[in-house]
Write a protein that holds these residues in place. Structure first.
Motif, PDB file in Angstrom:
ATOM      1  N   GLN A  68       0.824  -1.206   0.000  1.00 25.07           N
ATOM      2  CA  GLN A  68       0.000   0.000   0.000  1.00 25.07           C
ATOM      3  C   GLN A  68       0.857   1.255   0.000  1.00 25.07           C
ATOM      4  N   ARG A  69       1.838   1.308   0.880  1.00 23.22           N
ATOM      5  CA  ARG A  69       2.692   2.488   0.974  1.00 23.22           C
ATOM      6  C   ARG A  69       3.482   2.718  -0.314  1.00 23.22           C
ATOM      7  N   GLY A  70       3.977   1.654  -0.876  1.00 26.72           N
ATOM      8  CA  GLY A  70       4.742   1.805  -2.120  1.00 26.72           C
ATOM      9  C   GLY A  70       3.856   2.361  -3.260  1.00 26.72           C
ATOM     10  N   TYR A  71       2.669   1.873  -3.326  1.00 25.24           N
ATOM     11  CA  TYR A  71       1.772   2.349  -4.399  1.00 25.24           C
ATOM     12  C   TYR A  71       1.384   3.805  -4.183  1.00 25.24           C
ATOM     13  N   LEU A  72       1.079   4.157  -2.890  1.00 20.07           N
ATOM     14  CA  LEU A  72       0.687   5.536  -2.628  1.00 20.07           C
ATOM     15  C   LEU A  72       1.851   6.490  -2.882  1.00 20.07           C
ATOM     16  N   LEU A  73       3.070   6.059  -2.635  1.00 17.47           N
ATOM     17  CA  LEU A  73       4.215   6.940  -2.841  1.00 17.47           C
ATOM     18  C   LEU A  73       4.589   7.054  -4.318  1.00 17.47           C
ATOM     19  N   PHE A 122      -7.193  -4.554   6.552  1.00 20.18           N
ATOM     20  CA  PHE A 122      -7.221  -4.800   5.113  1.00 20.18           C
ATOM     21  C   PHE A 122      -8.282  -3.926   4.435  1.00 20.18           C
ATOM     22  N   ALA A 123      -9.392  -3.636   5.115  1.00 20.98           N
ATOM     23  CA  ALA A 123     -10.420  -2.740   4.541  1.00 20.98           C
ATOM     24  C   ALA A 123      -9.878  -1.324   4.401  1.00 20.98           C
ATOM     25  N   GLU A 124      -9.121  -0.880   5.405  1.00 17.13           N
ATOM     26  CA  GLU A 124      -8.510   0.465   5.329  1.00 17.13           C
ATOM     27  C   GLU A 124      -7.508   0.530   4.197  1.00 17.13           C
ATOM     28  N   LEU A 125      -6.698  -0.532   4.035  1.00 17.40           N
ATOM     29  CA  LEU A 125      -5.724  -0.557   2.939  1.00 17.40           C
ATOM     30  C   LEU A 125      -6.432  -0.530   1.594  1.00 17.40           C
ATOM     31  N   GLU A 126      -7.474  -1.319   1.493  1.00 22.74           N
ATOM     32  CA  GLU A 126      -8.209  -1.366   0.215  1.00 22.74           C
ATOM     33  C   GLU A 126      -8.837  -0.006  -0.107  1.00 22.74           C
ATOM     34  N   THR A 127      -9.354   0.703   0.872  1.00 18.73           N
ATOM     35  CA  THR A 127      -9.979   2.020   0.654  1.00 18.73           C
ATOM     36  C   THR A 127      -8.951   3.014   0.126  1.00 18.73           C
ATOM     37  N   THR A 128      -7.799   3.043   0.751  1.00 14.37           N
ATOM     38  CA  THR A 128      -6.781   4.011   0.322  1.00 14.37           C
ATOM     39  C   THR A 128      -6.290   3.685  -1.089  1.00 14.37           C
ATOM     40  N   ARG A 137      -5.626  10.789  -4.593  1.00 14.17           N
ATOM     41  CA  ARG A 137      -4.445  10.436  -3.802  1.00 14.17           C
ATOM     42  C   ARG A 137      -4.414  11.211  -2.499  1.00 14.17           C
ATOM     43  N   ASP A 138      -4.809  12.486  -2.528  1.00 15.10           N
ATOM     44  CA  ASP A 138      -4.748  13.286  -1.305  1.00 15.10           C
ATOM     45  C   ASP A 138      -5.710  12.749  -0.265  1.00 15.10           C
ATOM     46  N   GLU A 139      -6.928  12.326  -0.695  1.00 20.76           N
ATOM     47  CA  GLU A 139      -7.864  11.756   0.256  1.00 20.76           C
ATOM     48  C   GLU A 139      -7.312  10.454   0.839  1.00 20.76           C
ATOM     49  N   ALA A 140      -6.623   9.680   0.005  1.00 26.94           N
ATOM     50  CA  ALA A 140      -6.032   8.428   0.503  1.00 26.94           C
ATOM     51  C   ALA A 140      -4.973   8.718   1.548  1.00 26.94           C
ATOM     52  N   LEU A 141      -4.114   9.701   1.267  1.00 29.40           N
ATOM     53  CA  LEU A 141      -3.060  10.053   2.217  1.00 29.40           C
ATOM     54  C   LEU A 141      -3.647  10.606   3.506  1.00 29.40           C
ATOM     55  N   ALA A 142      -4.755  11.285   3.384  1.00 26.93           N
ATOM     56  CA  ALA A 142      -5.404  11.831   4.569  1.00 26.93           C
ATOM     57  C   ALA A 142      -5.859  10.694   5.474  1.00 26.93           C
TER      58      ALA A 142
END
Length: 503
Positions: A68-73, A122-128, A137-142
């Motif tokens: 998750q972190r790698g994809y968001l970054l 896992f639900a939180e990861l899937e949402t982001t 992306r900004d909402e996911a990072l939030a």
């Protein structure tokens, strides 16, 4: 100590029971250890299974969070590969974790809570990730910065740490218990082996002792068999000696009892002669008297007076003396006969005390004569007939007092000790008037006495002593010099049962 057949059987049974007990202890310890090993192995396998399931589940959560972190970054879909792999494996792995804790109610409750936590994570990861894919992306990072996902992961990690630590401790405890069981089995086996070795050694020793006794017994039997002819010859010699004594006794009885009879017959003849004189005197007392007749009457009267006052009393006195002598001889014979028929009774005897009692019986006579009685040596314990020994030593000490020398104080010394062939030897030494060499054997014959006959007696004492000594498996002898004293040596069996059994 000799081992009897019963003792051998008892020892063998005892050793077998000890060996069986040792084997049962070893088998019991091994069964217990097998059971403990099975329990510990099950606990160990279960703990390791729990630990592996927890580590795998924790790894899936970490892999999903890393993806998750790698994809968001980077917004690079390649970074979603760990996330997608973890997401697909999570349900099955979560089921494994819960299944591992089914038999532990407390842990099962925590595992159910872990499912909720990990599902929420896992639900939180899937949402982001979905927000990022949609350009938000900004909402996911939030959402990430809100730390809700971190809190869920920290809660999960805390459970993982506690559960893994508990599994590790269970593994260590199982290993320690198994090691203690192995140590216990080692000691039980070692001690059991020692007991078995002791049992085997004791059995071997017992059998060896019993076998040695059998060999010794066989050797003794062989010696006895080899010595049988000699013993038969000795018994034959004893019988011959006994026969000679019987013949000598018969001669003495016929000779000594005949003497009083001869005296009685002779003095009876004198009585008859004297009676004739009295009869003549009485028969002619009424005849006519004259010169020659008066002289004849006077001669007859004198003859009658001599018969009445001298010859008849003297004859009667001799007859009475002879009858008394015959009565004494007959009583002596009866005494010897009764003693020969008496049953010997073996018993444990304190020879020291018996000799002291015999000495005390004559001590006052010895002391009155200015003498003393001394007992030397170390009299052994023995098994014999008490009455026989008392009569033997009483007779010898009475003789020592009776035949003491008038020229010096009486000294009596008694010495006792062990003789050859399991016998006892007692010496009674005195400084009395002694016995002439030619009378050394004669004094042991019935009705025979030595020296001057100035003491009362029938001459049966020493004959009685020798007879009694032979009855208890021994004999008596004398060493003496006239005028210096005598030493009587009495030898008899230390255990009378061996003599009675040989008769």
């Amino acid at each position: 100590m000799p081992i009897s057949k019963n003792a051998l059987v008892r020892s063998t049974v005892l050793f077998l029971l000890l060996g069986l007990a040792a084997l049962l202890a070893i088998v019991g310890a091994m069964v217990w250890l097998v059971n403990e090993t099975a329990v510990n192995s099950n606990n160990l396998i279960k703990a390791r299974s729990e630990r592996a399931a927890l580590i795998t589940l924790r790894g899936l959560g970490q892999d999903a969070e890393t993806g998750q972190r790698g994809y968001l970054l980077t917004n690079n879909p390649d970074y979603l590969a760990p996330y997608n792999d973890a997401k697909s494996k999570f349900p099955a792995q979560m089921d494994k974790v819960q299944a591992a804790f089914d038999d532990e109610p407390a842990q099962a409750t925590l595992a159910a809570r872990l499912r909720e936590t990990m599902t929420a994570k896992f639900a939180e990861l899937e949402t982001t990730i979905e927000l990022a894919k949609n350009g938000q992306r900004d909402e996911a990072l939030a959402i990430v910065n809100a730390d809700r996902g971190r809190e869920l992961m920290d809660e999960a990690r805390a459970f993982f740490d506690r559960a893994i630590e508990k599994a590790d401790q269970t593994v260590l405890d199982s290993i320690a218990r198994q090691q203690r069981g192995i140590d216990m089995l080692r000691w039980v086996t070692f001690l059991g082996a020692l007991v078995i070795i002791g049992v085997v050694g004791g059995s071997i020793w017992t059998v060896w002792q019993y076998t040695r006794q059998l060999v010794e017994a066989q050797r003794e039997v062989a010696v006895l068999n080899a010595d049988l002819e000699r013993r038969v010859n000795e018994r034959t010699a004893d019988l011959g000696r006994a026969n000679e004594e019987i013949q000598r006794f018969a001669y003495i009885v016929t000779h000594d009892l005949r003497a009083p009879l001869v005296n009685i017959m002779g003095f009876t003849s004198e009585l008859e002669a004297s009676l004739g004189a009295l009869q003549d005197y009485v028969g002619e007392a009424t005849a006519p008297t004259g010169g020659a007749a008066a002289a004849a009457e006077t001669d007859k009267a004198e003859a009658a007076r001599l018969a009445a006052f001298e010859e008849l009393p003297e004859a009667i006195g001799f007859i009475r003396s002879s009858t008394r002598k015959m009565d004494g001889l007959i009583n002596a014979i009866l005494k010897l006969s009764r003693e020969g028929r008496r049953t010997l009774k073996p018993e444990t005897i304190d020879l020291q005390g018996l000799l002291e009692n015999a000495a005390n019986a004559v001590r006052h006579q010895v002391v009155d004569a200015g003498g003393e009685v001394v007992i030397d040596g170390r009299p052994p314990a023995l098994l014999s007939d008490r009455l026989t020994l008392e009569q033997i030593f009483g007779n010898l000490l009475d003789n020592a007092v009776k035949y003491r020398s008038k020229d010096r104080p009486l000294r009596v010394r008694i010495e006792a000790g062990v003789g050859p062939g399991n016998t006892v030897v007692v010496r009674v030494e005195d400084n009395g008037r002694g016995i002439a060499p030619q009378d050394h054997e004669r004094i042991f014959e019935l009705f025979r006495r030595s020296g001057s006959q100035d003491q009362a007696g029938e001459g049966i004492g020493l004959a009685h002593v020798r007879s009694m000594a032979r009855n208890i498996g021994g004999d008596v002898g004398v060493q003496s010099e006239l005028g210096t004293g005598s030493t009587f040596e009495i030898t008899f069996a230390r255990d009378l049962r061996s003599v009675i059994g040989a008769i």
